[in-house]
Design an enzyme around this catalytic site. Structure first.
Site, PDB file in Angstrom:
ATOM      1  N   GLU A  52       0.879  -1.162   0.051  1.00  0.00           N
ATOM      2  CA  GLU A  52      -0.072  -0.188  -0.128  1.00  0.00           C
ATOM      3  C   GLU A  52       0.697   1.225   0.003  1.00  0.00           C
ATOM      4  O   GLU A  52       0.693   2.257  -0.833  1.00  0.00           O
ATOM      5  CB  GLU A  52      -0.889   0.172   1.228  1.00  0.00           C
ATOM      6  CG  GLU A  52      -1.709  -1.198   1.532  1.00  0.00           C
ATOM      7  CD  GLU A  52      -1.077  -2.306   2.143  1.00  0.00           C
ATOM      8  OE1 GLU A  52      -0.137  -2.583   1.866  1.00  0.00           O
ATOM      9  OE2 GLU A  52      -1.842  -2.957   3.149  1.00  0.00           O
ATOM     10  N   TRP A 170      18.488 -38.085 -16.142  1.00  0.00           N
ATOM     11  CA  TRP A 170      17.308 -37.481 -15.433  1.00  0.00           C
ATOM     12  C   TRP A 170      15.795 -37.926 -15.841  1.00  0.00           C
ATOM     13  O   TRP A 170      15.811 -38.869 -16.692  1.00  0.00           O
ATOM     14  CB  TRP A 170      17.228 -35.940 -16.191  1.00  0.00           C
ATOM     15  CG  TRP A 170      18.332 -35.123 -16.014  1.00  0.00           C
ATOM     16  CD1 TRP A 170      19.490 -34.816 -16.815  1.00  0.00           C
ATOM     17  CD2 TRP A 170      18.725 -34.392 -14.700  1.00  0.00           C
ATOM     18  NE1 TRP A 170      20.283 -34.066 -16.402  1.00  0.00           N
ATOM     19  CE2 TRP A 170      20.003 -33.726 -14.943  1.00  0.00           C
ATOM     20  CE3 TRP A 170      18.248 -34.464 -13.475  1.00  0.00           C
ATOM     21  CZ2 TRP A 170      20.525 -33.068 -14.247  1.00  0.00           C
ATOM     22  CZ3 TRP A 170      18.720 -33.606 -12.449  1.00  0.00           C
ATOM     23  CH2 TRP A 170      19.966 -32.922 -12.878  1.00  0.00           C
ATOM     24  N   THR A 196      21.020 -39.033  -0.108  1.00  0.00           N
ATOM     25  CA  THR A 196      20.845 -38.063  -1.492  1.00  0.00           C
ATOM     26  C   THR A 196      21.978 -37.371  -1.918  1.00  0.00           C
ATOM     27  O   THR A 196      22.650 -37.470  -2.945  1.00  0.00           O
ATOM     28  CB  THR A 196      19.633 -37.176  -1.541  1.00  0.00           C
ATOM     29  OG1 THR A 196      18.495 -37.771  -1.252  1.00  0.00           O
ATOM     30  CG2 THR A 196      19.747 -36.313  -2.813  1.00  0.00           C
ATOM     31  N   LEU A 204      21.958 -28.426  -4.486  1.00  0.00           N
ATOM     32  CA  LEU A 204      20.756 -27.818  -4.002  1.00  0.00           C
ATOM     33  C   LEU A 204      20.661 -26.336  -4.176  1.00  0.00           C
ATOM     34  O   LEU A 204      20.102 -25.651  -3.103  1.00  0.00           O
ATOM     35  CB  LEU A 204      20.315 -28.437  -2.404  1.00  0.00           C
ATOM     36  CG  LEU A 204      20.549 -30.019  -2.567  1.00  0.00           C
ATOM     37  CD1 LEU A 204      20.581 -30.242  -0.997  1.00  0.00           C
ATOM     38  CD2 LEU A 204      19.528 -30.509  -3.215  1.00  0.00           C
ATOM     39  N   SER A 221      22.413 -37.501  10.697  1.00  0.00           N
ATOM     40  CA  SER A 221      22.440 -38.064  11.965  1.00  0.00           C
ATOM     41  C   SER A 221      23.789 -38.009  12.796  1.00  0.00           C
ATOM     42  O   SER A 221      24.199 -37.566  13.764  1.00  0.00           O
ATOM     43  CB  SER A 221      21.956 -39.229  12.452  1.00  0.00           C
ATOM     44  OG  SER A 221      20.596 -39.306  11.716  1.00  0.00           O
TER      45      SER A 221
HETATM   46  N1  NAP Z   1      13.840 -38.183  -8.131  1.00  0.00           N
HETATM   47  C1  NAP Z   1      13.835 -37.586  -6.975  1.00  0.00           C
HETATM   48  O1  NAP Z   1      12.876 -36.698  -6.935  1.00  0.00           O
HETATM   49  C2  NAP Z   1      14.684 -37.589  -5.973  1.00  0.00           C
HETATM   50  C3  NAP Z   1      14.790 -36.523  -4.997  1.00  0.00           C
HETATM   51  C4  NAP Z   1      15.784 -37.031  -4.237  1.00  0.00           C
HETATM   52  C5  NAP Z   1      16.600 -38.057  -4.077  1.00  0.00           C
HETATM   53  N2  NAP Z   1      16.477 -39.108  -5.019  1.00  0.00           N
HETATM   54  C6  NAP Z   1      17.138 -40.215  -5.152  1.00  0.00           C
HETATM   55  O2  NAP Z   1      16.949 -40.875  -3.841  1.00  0.00           O
HETATM   56  C7  NAP Z   1      18.213 -41.873  -3.541  1.00  0.00           C
HETATM   57  C8  NAP Z   1      18.482 -41.501  -1.776  1.00  0.00           C
HETATM   58  O3  NAP Z   1      17.339 -41.675  -1.141  1.00  0.00           O
HETATM   59  P1  NAP Z   1      17.499 -42.415   0.192  1.00  0.00           P
HETATM   60  O4  NAP Z   1      16.102 -42.850   0.868  1.00  0.00           O
HETATM   61  O5  NAP Z   1      18.806 -43.490   0.305  1.00  0.00           O
HETATM   62  O6  NAP Z   1      18.269 -41.134   1.124  1.00  0.00           O
HETATM   63  P2  NAP Z   1      17.614 -39.747   1.661  1.00  0.00           P
HETATM   64  O7  NAP Z   1      16.132 -40.045   2.240  1.00  0.00           O
HETATM   65  O8  NAP Z   1      18.308 -38.663   1.026  1.00  0.00           O
HETATM   66  O9  NAP Z   1      18.527 -39.855   3.009  1.00  0.00           O
HETATM   67  C9  NAP Z   1      18.108 -40.894   4.009  1.00  0.00           C
HETATM   68  C10 NAP Z   1      19.169 -40.800   5.204  1.00  0.00           C
HETATM   69  O10 NAP Z   1      18.882 -39.519   5.821  1.00  0.00           O
HETATM   70  C11 NAP Z   1      19.302 -39.488   7.255  1.00  0.00           C
HETATM   71  N3  NAP Z   1      18.433 -39.149   8.231  1.00  0.00           N
HETATM   72  C12 NAP Z   1      18.616 -37.983   8.876  1.00  0.00           C
HETATM   73  N4  NAP Z   1      17.601 -37.739   9.543  1.00  0.00           N
HETATM   74  C13 NAP Z   1      16.519 -38.468   9.103  1.00  0.00           C
HETATM   75  C14 NAP Z   1      15.415 -38.612   9.503  1.00  0.00           C
HETATM   76  N5  NAP Z   1      14.687 -37.986  10.530  1.00  0.00           N
HETATM   77  N6  NAP Z   1      14.421 -39.701   9.008  1.00  0.00           N
HETATM   78  C15 NAP Z   1      14.865 -40.351   8.015  1.00  0.00           C
HETATM   79  N7  NAP Z   1      16.517 -40.278   7.558  1.00  0.00           N
HETATM   80  C16 NAP Z   1      17.001 -39.511   8.229  1.00  0.00           C
HETATM   81  C17 NAP Z   1      19.502 -41.197   7.404  1.00  0.00           C
HETATM   82  O11 NAP Z   1      20.899 -41.592   7.540  1.00  0.00           O
HETATM   83  P3  NAP Z   1      21.775 -41.297   8.873  1.00  0.00           P
HETATM   84  O12 NAP Z   1      20.935 -42.006   9.870  1.00  0.00           O
HETATM   85  O13 NAP Z   1      22.914 -41.966   8.792  1.00  0.00           O
HETATM   86  O14 NAP Z   1      21.612 -39.991   9.100  1.00  0.00           O
HETATM   87  C18 NAP Z   1      18.878 -41.704   6.381  1.00  0.00           C
HETATM   88  O15 NAP Z   1      19.638 -42.853   5.944  1.00  0.00           O
HETATM   89  C19 NAP Z   1      19.201 -41.185  -4.446  1.00  0.00           C
HETATM   90  O16 NAP Z   1      19.377 -42.004  -5.396  1.00  0.00           O
HETATM   91  C20 NAP Z   1      18.571 -40.256  -5.009  1.00  0.00           C
HETATM   92  O17 NAP Z   1      19.211 -39.944  -6.446  1.00  0.00           O
HETATM   93  C21 NAP Z   1      15.546 -38.855  -6.071  1.00  0.00           C
END
Ligand code: NAP
Length: 395
Positions: A52, A170, A196, A204, A221
């Site tokens: 405004e 991709w 990830t 990012l 973690s």
């Molecule tokens: N296509 C898409 O849109 C997209 C987007 C993102 C990722 N991706 C793909 O996803 C894959 C990775 O996925 P991901 O499931 O293995 O990994 P993520 O979800 O990125 O990471 C999981 C890790 O995060 C940590 N973490 C910390 N705090 C957490 C919480 N509160 N809850 C859960 N996890 C927590 C844990 O490891 P710690 O316990 O060791 O901390 C867990 O193992 C990759 O291949 C990537 O390319 C694809």
């Protein structure tokens, strides 16, 4: 031009503040006299003039007797800037047409009341739905003090976010990826799990020219993030928070001083120091209620407490870019308000990752319930937007 056209112009102006005015709302204003627009403005940045006042500042003639169209109820309190109601009254504007009501407890109906008491005609709820659509983030943040979380993922038409070998570049086309960049600009924070980071070594950041980088928040973690990762290498330029879950360290941000005692150096403290030297803030948010089984060191960050801490840092919005493990935890914690699924016209098949992992549910009634709020084709891909309906455990 009709009254609707004036308000739609105000909405268009409001959008120019996207990505810059956080944690304030996007607001636009148009001043009309004798069927002509004589002033326009929007809220460009937090701490700067409201829409405004910017519209009034653009006037080249008196606004006496004019109508102002404003997408959000004018404020009536002294915040970072003086109340807009005062400026409207001073300008002797005769009529105020308001789109959204302001849920901010410090305004909420007060702005319209002050204007009416000054003898100004006030019309409320004008194109309210369109005006409300500008500010779901503000409406959520001002009432909960926690960020509005948008879970975003790209998947194939058979629900895979990577191939069976883990390759994911991709899935969607350039136009859809461009839209994700716009979302990164619009959100104050971006969140991903260490899985990830280790798999993709992502930046990012926001790659739009003139765009704004969100604060990067990595849930990690036990601080596995490599010091030579793209995130660590760029943390001096792009604000970055790594969230740990050490049960034997104090909760909250670990200060450099707290961690500066070389005698007490352990491998964890060394890692914290390394990250801090990279410019990273380390936030320790162990889940004190659910430590990881019998070994508290397996605890993961408590996401509900984390978003309260991030809200306290004035981070009003977070783009959650997964992966599937963190996505599932975020849904379980009830911190997600919106889901945007980019769906590519491809099929991968096989044992490959999906957007939401974890152990899943047994009966459909236990599902996270959502409603569809939009479907848009972007290039060859679809973007489906959902509002999460039963995910409010955090509030
Ligand atoms: N296509 C898409 O849109 C997209 C987007 C993102 C990722 N991706 C793909 O996803 C894959 C990775 O996925 P991901 O499931 O293995 O990994 P993520 O979800 O990125 O990471 C999981 C890790 O995060 C940590 N973490 C910390 N705090 C957490 C919480 N509160 N809850 C859960 N996890 C927590 C844990 O490891 P710690 O316990 O060791 O901390 C867990 O193992 C990759 O291949 C990537 O390319 C694809």
């Amino acid at each position: 031009m009709s009254e609707q056209d004036y308000m739609r112009r105000a909405i268009e102006l409001a959008r120019k503040g996207e990505g810059w005015c956080h944690p304030n709302p996007m607001v636009g204003a148009v001043i009309v006299k004798d069927g002509r627009i004589i002033g326009e403005g929007y809220h460009a940045r937090c701490g700067e003039l409201h829409a405004e006042r910017n519209a009034i500042a653009s006037l080249r003639e008196s606004a006496r007797g004019a109508t102002i169209y404003v997408t959000l109820e004018p404020c009536c309190h002294y915040g970072r800037t003086p109340p807009c109601t005062e400026a409207i009254i001073e300008q002797k504007i005769a009529r105020v047409v308001i789109g959204s009501r302001d849920p901010n407890p410090r305004v909420s109906g007060g702005g319209a009341k002050v204007l009416r008491e000054a003898g100004i005609e006030v019309v409320e709820d004008f194109l309210r739905e369109e005006c409300d659509a500008l500010n779901p983030v503000f409406f959520h943040y001002i009432t909960t003090k926690t960020p509005y979380v948008i879970m975003k993922y790209a998947m194939t038409a058979d629900g895979k976010i990577a191939t069976k070998t883990g390759a994911s570049k991709w899935i969607t086309g350039e136009a859809a990826r461009g839209r994700v960049q716009q979302m990164r600009h619009a959100c104050m924070g971006i969140m991903a799990g260490i899985g990830t980071v280790l798999a993709d070594d992502p930046m990012l950041n926001c790659r739009i020219e003139g765009g704004r980088d969100p604060v990067r928040i990595i849930c990690d973690s036990s601080l596995k993030i490599p010091a030579d990762s793209a995130i660590c290498r760029t943390a001096k330029d792009i604000p970055t928070i790594v969230v740990s879950a050490f049960a034997d360290l104090p909760d909250g941000e670990i200060s450099t001083a707290e961690n500066g005692n070389a005698d007490a150096a352990s491998s964890v403290q060394e890692k914290i120091q390394t990250l801090q030297k990279c410019g990273i803030r380390v936030l320790n948010v162990p889940d004190r209620n659910h430590p990881g089984g019998t070994r508290p060191e397996n605890s993961r960050p408590d996401l509900r407490r984390l978003i309260q801490l991030l809200g306290g840092m004035e981070i009003d919005s977070i783009l959650l870019e997964g992966g599937g493990t963190l996505n599932e935890s975020a849904l379980q914690a009830g911190i997600v308000q919106e889901v945007r699924a980019f769906i590519a016209p491809k099929l991968f098949g096989g044992q490959a990752k999906t957007p939401v992992e974890g152990s899943g549910i047994s009966v459909p009634d236990e599902a996270v319930q959502m409603s569809v709020t939009g479907v848009e084709q972007i290039g060859a891909d679809l973007m489906v937007s959902f509002r999460v309906e039963n995910g409010s455990k955090s509030q």
